[in-house]
Design an enzyme around this catalytic site. Sequence first.
Site, PDB file in Angstrom:
ATOM      1  N   GLU A  98       0.852  -1.198   0.000  1.00  0.00           N
ATOM      2  CA  GLU A  98       0.000   0.000   0.000  1.00  0.00           C
ATOM      3  C   GLU A  98       0.885   1.244   0.000  1.00  0.00           C
ATOM      4  OE1 GLU A  98      -1.257   1.811   3.837  1.00  0.00           O
ATOM      5  OE2 GLU A  98      -1.507  -0.278   4.453  1.00  0.00           O
ATOM      6  N   LYS A 140      -7.665  -4.235  10.827  1.00  0.00           N
ATOM      7  CA  LYS A 140      -6.341  -3.667  11.091  1.00  0.00           C
ATOM      8  C   LYS A 140      -6.286  -3.202  12.551  1.00  0.00           C
ATOM      9  CE  LYS A 140      -3.652   0.457   9.811  1.00  0.00           C
ATOM     10  NZ  LYS A 140      -3.555   1.579   8.850  1.00  0.00           N
TER      11      LYS A 140
END
Length: 206
Positions: A41, A130
């Site tokens: 990412e 997350k």
Amino acid sequence: MLRFEDALREMPLIAILRGLRPEEAIAVGDVLFEAGFRVLEVPLNSPEPLRSIAALVRHFEGRMVVGAGTVLDARAVADVAMTGAKLIVSPNFDAGVIKATKSSAMASAPGVGTVTEAFAALAAGADVVKLFPAEMMPPAVVKAMRAVLPREANLCPVGGITPDNMAGFRAAGANSFGIGSALFKPGMTPAEVAASAARFVAAARA
């Protein structure tokens, strides 16, 4: 096309490339791929992040899942979707961001800090929970969360993860990890990133 869940199954690590510049994106991506990473990412507070993401998407089509991090609103989700990215990562839980992400056929990884947020994120459609910042959620906390969350939930500690502390988190029930500054910092050479990546991949495979 490589699916997000399959990429994490192959290597349960997400490379967080905060500060990555477009001109170095491919070189850094290549060493991560060669080391074994299959998901990366580029946070949106990096220099020209959409340029880097688009370049990485084109370069790794079918071989790596590329996404954006630090995505805070639905408008940003739409911008990222235009690059062809397949993953949206956020530091927080926002049901609107998850909805926009899933509507754009991308995987969702929102940040949570409590069991309540984790359940809400899963109900909204999150693919990965997350756990952020992981410095505030040591293995004992992860173990407690694992005991009550659905067995199939993918718990991904992010923040302060090192090759040395991964084993404790895995034993507590973590499924995957987001790796940031311990893997990549602005100014690192591809060779330096490769060395860091090798240490994390070795720890993950152990």
